[in-house]
Design a protein around this motif. Structure first.
Motif, PDB file in Angstrom:
ATOM      1  N   CYS A  10       0.815  -1.222   0.000  1.00  0.00           N
ATOM      2  CA  CYS A  10       0.000   0.000   0.000  1.00  0.00           C
ATOM      3  C   CYS A  10       0.843   1.265   0.000  1.00  0.00           C
ATOM      4  CB  CYS A  10      -0.958  -0.017   1.190  1.00  0.00           C
ATOM      5  SG  CYS A  10      -2.297  -1.217   0.978  1.00  0.00           S
ATOM      6  N   HIS A  11       1.959   1.275   0.730  1.00  0.00           N
ATOM      7  CA  HIS A  11       2.795   2.478   0.743  1.00  0.00           C
ATOM      8  C   HIS A  11       3.273   2.811  -0.667  1.00  0.00           C
ATOM      9  CE1 HIS A  11       5.669   5.439   2.286  1.00  0.00           C
ATOM     10  NE2 HIS A  11       6.522   4.945   1.403  1.00  0.00           N
ATOM     11  N   SER A  12       3.735   1.821  -1.395  1.00  0.00           N
ATOM     12  CA  SER A  12       4.225   2.061  -2.756  1.00  0.00           C
ATOM     13  C   SER A  12       3.083   2.426  -3.692  1.00  0.00           C
ATOM     14  CB  SER A  12       4.965   0.828  -3.264  1.00  0.00           C
ATOM     15  OG  SER A  12       6.115   0.582  -2.471  1.00  0.00           O
ATOM     16  N   ASN A  13       1.932   1.754  -3.529  1.00  0.00           N
ATOM     17  CA  ASN A  13       0.772   2.086  -4.370  1.00  0.00           C
ATOM     18  C   ASN A  13       0.368   3.546  -4.169  1.00  0.00           C
ATOM     19  OD1 ASN A  13       0.785  -0.636  -5.019  1.00  0.00           O
ATOM     20  ND2 ASN A  13      -1.011  -1.139  -3.775  1.00  0.00           N
ATOM     21  N   LEU A  14       0.273   3.966  -2.901  1.00  0.00           N
ATOM     22  CA  LEU A  14      -0.100   5.345  -2.596  1.00  0.00           C
ATOM     23  C   LEU A  14       0.931   6.325  -3.139  1.00  0.00           C
ATOM     24  CD1 LEU A  14      -1.252   4.778   1.105  1.00  0.00           C
ATOM     25  CD2 LEU A  14      -2.760   5.296  -0.824  1.00  0.00           C
ATOM     26  N   THR A  15       2.193   5.963  -3.019  1.00  0.00           N
ATOM     27  CA  THR A  15       3.263   6.846  -3.507  1.00  0.00           C
ATOM     28  C   THR A  15       3.151   7.044  -5.012  1.00  0.00           C
ATOM     29  OG1 THR A  15       4.765   6.218  -1.712  1.00  0.00           O
ATOM     30  CG2 THR A  15       5.765   7.094  -3.723  1.00  0.00           C
ATOM     31  N   ARG A  16       2.961   5.959  -5.758  1.00  0.00           N
ATOM     32  CA  ARG A  16       2.858   6.084  -7.215  1.00  0.00           C
ATOM     33  C   ARG A  16       1.644   6.915  -7.614  1.00  0.00           C
ATOM     34  NH1 ARG A  16       3.771   0.644  -6.835  1.00  0.00           N
ATOM     35  NH2 ARG A  16       1.631   0.182  -7.470  1.00  0.00           N
ATOM     36  N   ALA A  17       0.510   6.652  -6.979  1.00  0.00           N
ATOM     37  CA  ALA A  17      -0.712   7.372  -7.344  1.00  0.00           C
ATOM     38  C   ALA A  17      -0.595   8.858  -7.021  1.00  0.00           C
ATOM     39  CB  ALA A  17      -1.914   6.758  -6.626  1.00  0.00           C
ATOM     40  N   LEU A  18      -0.037   9.182  -5.857  1.00  0.00           N
ATOM     41  CA  LEU A  18       0.131  10.587  -5.500  1.00  0.00           C
ATOM     42  C   LEU A  18       1.131  11.262  -6.432  1.00  0.00           C
ATOM     43  CD1 LEU A  18      -0.531  12.933  -3.602  1.00  0.00           C
ATOM     44  CD2 LEU A  18       1.298  12.116  -2.083  1.00  0.00           C
ATOM     45  N   ALA A  19       2.215  10.565  -6.773  1.00  0.00           N
ATOM     46  CA  ALA A  19       3.205  11.124  -7.693  1.00  0.00           C
ATOM     47  C   ALA A  19       2.576  11.431  -9.048  1.00  0.00           C
ATOM     48  CB  ALA A  19       4.377  10.162  -7.851  1.00  0.00           C
ATOM     49  N   ASP A  20       1.716  10.536  -9.525  1.00  0.00           N
ATOM     50  CA  ASP A  20       1.045  10.772 -10.808  1.00  0.00           C
ATOM     51  C   ASP A  20       0.139  11.994 -10.725  1.00  0.00           C
ATOM     52  OD1 ASP A  20       2.312   8.575 -11.859  1.00  0.00           O
ATOM     53  OD2 ASP A  20       0.585   7.235 -11.702  1.00  0.00           O
ATOM     54  N   TRP A  21      -0.579  12.125  -9.607  1.00  0.00           N
ATOM     55  CA  TRP A  21      -1.485  13.269  -9.458  1.00  0.00           C
ATOM     56  C   TRP A  21      -0.690  14.575  -9.388  1.00  0.00           C
ATOM     57  CZ3 TRP A  21      -2.449  17.177  -5.887  1.00  0.00           C
ATOM     58  CH2 TRP A  21      -3.687  17.829  -6.013  1.00  0.00           C
ATOM     59  N   MET A  22       0.446  14.554  -8.694  1.00  0.00           N
ATOM     60  CA  MET A  22       1.283  15.747  -8.552  1.00  0.00           C
ATOM     61  C   MET A  22       2.151  16.004  -9.782  1.00  0.00           C
ATOM     62  SD  MET A  22       2.657  15.177  -4.619  1.00  0.00           S
ATOM     63  CE  MET A  22       3.619  16.700  -4.609  1.00  0.00           C
ATOM     64  N   GLU A  23       2.305  14.972 -10.626  1.00  0.00           N
ATOM     65  CA  GLU A  23       3.193  15.019 -11.794  1.00  0.00           C
ATOM     66  C   GLU A  23       4.640  15.263 -11.350  1.00  0.00           C
ATOM     67  OE1 GLU A  23       1.461  17.940 -14.414  1.00  0.00           O
ATOM     68  OE2 GLU A  23      -0.047  16.514 -15.132  1.00  0.00           O
ATOM     69  N   VAL A  24       5.056  14.432 -10.377  1.00  0.00           N
ATOM     70  CA  VAL A  24       6.416  14.491  -9.855  1.00  0.00           C
ATOM     71  C   VAL A  24       6.948  13.074  -9.741  1.00  0.00           C
ATOM     72  CG1 VAL A  24       5.958  16.626  -8.562  1.00  0.00           C
ATOM     73  CG2 VAL A  24       5.654  14.392  -7.441  1.00  0.00           C
ATOM     74  N   PRO A  25       8.254  12.896  -9.550  1.00  0.00           N
ATOM     75  CA  PRO A  25       8.801  11.556  -9.325  1.00  0.00           C
ATOM     76  C   PRO A  25       8.319  10.980  -7.993  1.00  0.00           C
ATOM     77  CG  PRO A  25      10.536  13.116  -9.931  1.00  0.00           C
ATOM     78  CD  PRO A  25       9.309  13.923  -9.643  1.00  0.00           C
ATOM     79  N   PRO A  26       8.283   9.646  -7.865  1.00  0.00           N
ATOM     80  CA  PRO A  26       7.845   9.029  -6.604  1.00  0.00           C
ATOM     81  C   PRO A  26       8.609   9.513  -5.382  1.00  0.00           C
ATOM     82  CG  PRO A  26       7.915   7.384  -8.331  1.00  0.00           C
ATOM     83  CD  PRO A  26       8.491   8.638  -8.925  1.00  0.00           C
TER      84      PRO A  26
END
Length: 297
Positions: A181-197
């Motif tokens: 879940c930590h990695s899933n949340l990180t990837r999804a938030l990074a995509d929303w922010m348009e930044v690297p994980p």
């Protein structure tokens, strides 16, 4: 041997006394009644009737389907509702919440736990981090509210656990697993922010474990999980007190009846539905905490 006995042994060993050194007033010390740390009698109650009336007049704005072992994001305008829904089979989810206009203001599971208890349900609020400390969302509906506390001490929707993560996996001798879940949340938030994980990761925080059934063992005090009672159609519905960004991971543990952070469990998708309406008459978004932040200086 329970955790209290082990703690006593450790303390005795540390101070160089015998393990059998039990003070004569040991039972009297144990019998001291507990005191609630944060009495909530003065906490303003949420206007639940207002929220339920508003919910009855909403229209469906959109749905985000979160695939198994992945995460998704949804934006919920203040005064609207977020519904997290089981759609195919028993599945738990790890939820992060942010003020969509300021990601530094995010869900504070520890303070929510201190105010409302280890598990939350309708009428409880999800509080934000310091220095804001205000309600981000209020739970309006919980179709698993009937579950209560079972014979093992388990209950649903906990604010105890952190989230399954690759760091603890490594610590305990496992390999790299990228769909916790930590990695899933990180990837999804990074995509929303348009930044690297790596830029998004520090914002990922301890979660609300939606639909997860957990507690503490009574002999060792260890955090446990058991198969969630959630079934397709069950849902948890929140009123958005501010403009929200919700990031939800469909946990790789499925119903968390056996394990997490692996590909072995049967997993199912979750859905985040956004229901919107005119903000309830008389409702205003909660102000940030009025403490002056001087900290005695």
């Amino acid at each position: 041997m329970d955790f209290r006995q082990r703690a006593g042994i450790l303390a005795a060993t540390t101070r160089g006394t015998a393990m059998t050194d039990v003070p004569p007033d040991a039972e009297a010390r144990r019998a001291i009644p507990p005191v609630i740390c944060y009495p909530t009698e003065t906490l303003p109650p949420p206007p639940m009737d207002l929220y339920r009336t508003s919910l009855a007049s909403t229209w469906h704005k959109g749905t985000v389907r979160v695939p198994p072992r992945e995460a998704g994001t949804a934006e919920i305008p203040a005064g609207s509702f977020l519904r997290i829904k089981s759609v195919e089979g028993p599945q738990v989810g790890d939820l992060n919440l942010f003020n969509a206009a300021d990601l530094q203001e995010r869900f504070y599971s520890g303070k929510t736990r201190a105010l409302h208890g280890s598990h939350v349900t309708a009428g409880d609020r999800l509080w934000s981090s310091f220095p804001y400390l205000r309600p981000l969302a209020t739970i309006v509906q919980d179709t698993l509210g009937w579950y209560g506390i079972d014979a093992f001490g388990g209950a649903v929707h906990d604010v105890i656990g952190t989230r399954c993560d690759p760091y603890t996996g490594r610590l305990l001798g496992g390999g790299d697993y990228h769909h916790c879940c930590h990695s899933n949340l990180t990837r999804a938030l990074a995509d929303w922010m348009e930044v690297p994980p790596r830029t998004a990761e520090p914002l990922v925080h301890d979660v609300l474990n939606v639909f997860m059934c957990t507690g503490f063992t009574r002999d060792t005090g260890q955090y446990f999980m058991k198969a969630s009672p959630v079934r397709p159609g069950d849902h948890l519905t929140f009123f958005a007190e501010v403009d929200l960004l919700a990031v939800l991971s469909a946990c790789p543990g499925g119903d968390c009846g056996a394990e997490h952070s692996s590909d072995a469990a049967a997993c199912h998708p979750l859905e985040m539905e956004v229901w919107t309406a005119e903000p309830p008459e008389g409702w205003t978004a909660p102000a940030v905490n009025p403490y002056d932040r001087s900290h005695g200086r």
